[in-house]
Design a protein around this motif. Structure first.
Motif, PDB file in Angstrom:
ATOM      1  N   ALA A  30       0.830  -1.209   0.000  1.00  0.00           N
ATOM      2  CA  ALA A  30       0.000   0.000   0.000  1.00  0.00           C
ATOM      3  C   ALA A  30       0.861   1.254   0.000  1.00  0.00           C
ATOM      4  O   ALA A  30       0.511   2.256  -0.631  1.00  0.00           O
ATOM      5  CB  ALA A  30      -0.932  -0.001   1.207  1.00  0.00           C
ATOM      6  N   TYR A  31       1.976   1.207   0.689  1.00  0.00           N
ATOM      7  CA  TYR A  31       2.878   2.349   0.708  1.00  0.00           C
ATOM      8  C   TYR A  31       3.384   2.647  -0.702  1.00  0.00           C
ATOM      9  O   TYR A  31       3.545   3.789  -1.089  1.00  0.00           O
ATOM     10  CB  TYR A  31       4.050   2.059   1.647  1.00  0.00           C
ATOM     11  N   ASN A  32       3.595   1.588  -1.479  1.00  0.00           N
ATOM     12  CA  ASN A  32       4.130   1.747  -2.827  1.00  0.00           C
ATOM     13  C   ASN A  32       3.052   1.958  -3.880  1.00  0.00           C
ATOM     14  O   ASN A  32       3.188   2.814  -4.741  1.00  0.00           O
ATOM     15  CB  ASN A  32       4.988   0.531  -3.190  1.00  0.00           C
ATOM     16  N   ALA A  33       1.972   1.182  -3.811  1.00  0.00           N
ATOM     17  CA  ALA A  33       0.963   1.197  -4.879  1.00  0.00           C
ATOM     18  C   ALA A  33      -0.330   1.911  -4.488  1.00  0.00           C
ATOM     19  O   ALA A  33      -1.163   2.151  -5.340  1.00  0.00           O
ATOM     20  CB  ALA A  33       0.627  -0.233  -5.295  1.00  0.00           C
ATOM     21  N   GLY A  34      -0.485   2.213  -3.212  1.00  0.00           N
ATOM     22  CA  GLY A  34      -1.712   2.848  -2.743  1.00  0.00           C
ATOM     23  C   GLY A  34      -2.636   1.842  -2.072  1.00  0.00           C
ATOM     24  O   GLY A  34      -2.716   0.680  -2.471  1.00  0.00           O
ATOM     25  N   ARG A  35      -3.297   2.299  -1.028  1.00  0.00           N
ATOM     26  CA  ARG A  35      -4.176   1.438  -0.250  1.00  0.00           C
ATOM     27  C   ARG A  35      -5.297   0.854  -1.096  1.00  0.00           C
ATOM     28  O   ARG A  35      -5.650  -0.325  -0.963  1.00  0.00           O
ATOM     29  CB  ARG A  35      -4.760   2.223   0.924  1.00  0.00           C
ATOM     30  N   THR A  36      -5.868   1.649  -1.983  1.00  0.00           N
ATOM     31  CA  THR A  36      -6.986   1.189  -2.810  1.00  0.00           C
ATOM     32  C   THR A  36      -6.591  -0.007  -3.662  1.00  0.00           C
ATOM     33  O   THR A  36      -7.353  -0.965  -3.796  1.00  0.00           O
ATOM     34  CB  THR A  36      -7.503   2.333  -3.701  1.00  0.00           C
ATOM     35  N   ALA A  37      -5.396   0.021  -4.232  1.00  0.00           N
ATOM     36  CA  ALA A  37      -4.933  -1.090  -5.062  1.00  0.00           C
ATOM     37  C   ALA A  37      -4.813  -2.373  -4.251  1.00  0.00           C
ATOM     38  O   ALA A  37      -5.128  -3.461  -4.730  1.00  0.00           O
ATOM     39  CB  ALA A  37      -3.591  -0.748  -5.707  1.00  0.00           C
ATOM     40  N   VAL A  38      -4.390  -2.249  -3.017  1.00  0.00           N
ATOM     41  CA  VAL A  38      -4.249  -3.428  -2.157  1.00  0.00           C
ATOM     42  C   VAL A  38      -5.616  -3.933  -1.716  1.00  0.00           C
ATOM     43  O   VAL A  38      -5.876  -5.132  -1.726  1.00  0.00           O
ATOM     44  CB  VAL A  38      -3.355  -3.113  -0.939  1.00  0.00           C
ATOM     45  N   ILE A  39      -6.495  -3.028  -1.351  1.00  0.00           N
ATOM     46  CA  ILE A  39      -7.830  -3.427  -0.895  1.00  0.00           C
ATOM     47  C   ILE A  39      -8.572  -4.168  -2.000  1.00  0.00           C
ATOM     48  O   ILE A  39      -9.287  -5.135  -1.726  1.00  0.00           O
ATOM     49  CB  ILE A  39      -8.631  -2.202  -0.405  1.00  0.00           C
ATOM     50  N   ARG A  40      -8.395  -3.750  -3.235  1.00  0.00           N
ATOM     51  CA  ARG A  40      -9.048  -4.432  -4.361  1.00  0.00           C
ATOM     52  C   ARG A  40      -8.683  -5.901  -4.415  1.00  0.00           C
ATOM     53  O   ARG A  40      -9.514  -6.745  -4.719  1.00  0.00           O
ATOM     54  CB  ARG A  40      -8.677  -3.781  -5.684  1.00  0.00           C
ATOM     55  N   GLY A  41      -7.428  -6.225  -4.123  1.00  0.00           N
ATOM     56  CA  GLY A  41      -6.984  -7.619  -4.189  1.00  0.00           C
ATOM     57  C   GLY A  41      -7.116  -8.338  -2.859  1.00  0.00           C
ATOM     58  O   GLY A  41      -7.741  -9.361  -2.764  1.00  0.00           O
ATOM     59  N   MET A  42      -6.516  -7.808  -1.826  1.00  0.00           N
ATOM     60  CA  MET A  42      -6.461  -8.362  -0.470  1.00  0.00           C
ATOM     61  C   MET A  42      -6.033  -9.828  -0.423  1.00  0.00           C
ATOM     62  O   MET A  42      -6.116 -10.446   0.621  1.00  0.00           O
ATOM     63  CB  MET A  42      -7.792  -8.191   0.258  1.00  0.00           C
TER      64      MET A  42
END
Length: 82
Positions: A30-42
């Motif tokens: 999330a620090y690198n790609a953004g929290r939203t990008a991580v939440i989409r995948g999880m």
């Protein structure tokens, strides 16, 4: 500023999962790609080349620092090189 952001991401993902290691992975991603990008995948690191390399390297450095004496061999930490 960066450490604060990383800590906020880590706390957010600790609240989302019971697995502290996954929280580390998600926070670095999330620090690198953004929290939203991580939440989409999880379930995985966001699919972009930079984050796919960045997150595992950060975790490798973190693990080495936690398990060791706080020192890393220079050739093992290319992320830190300028």
């Amino acid at each position: 500023e960066g450490v604060r952001q990383l800590a906020e991401e880590h706390q957010f993902f600790l609240d989302q999962t019971d697995n502290p290691y996954y929280a580390n992975i998600f926070a670095a991603s999330a620090y690198n790609a953004g929290r939203t990008a991580v939440i989409r995948g999880m379930t995985h690191i966001p699919v972009n080349t930079q984050t796919e390399y960045y997150a595992p390297e950060v975790l490798q450095i973190y693990d080495a620092l936690v398990q060791g004496n706080g020192r890393l061999r220079w050739e093992d930490c290319w992320v830190l090189k300028l």
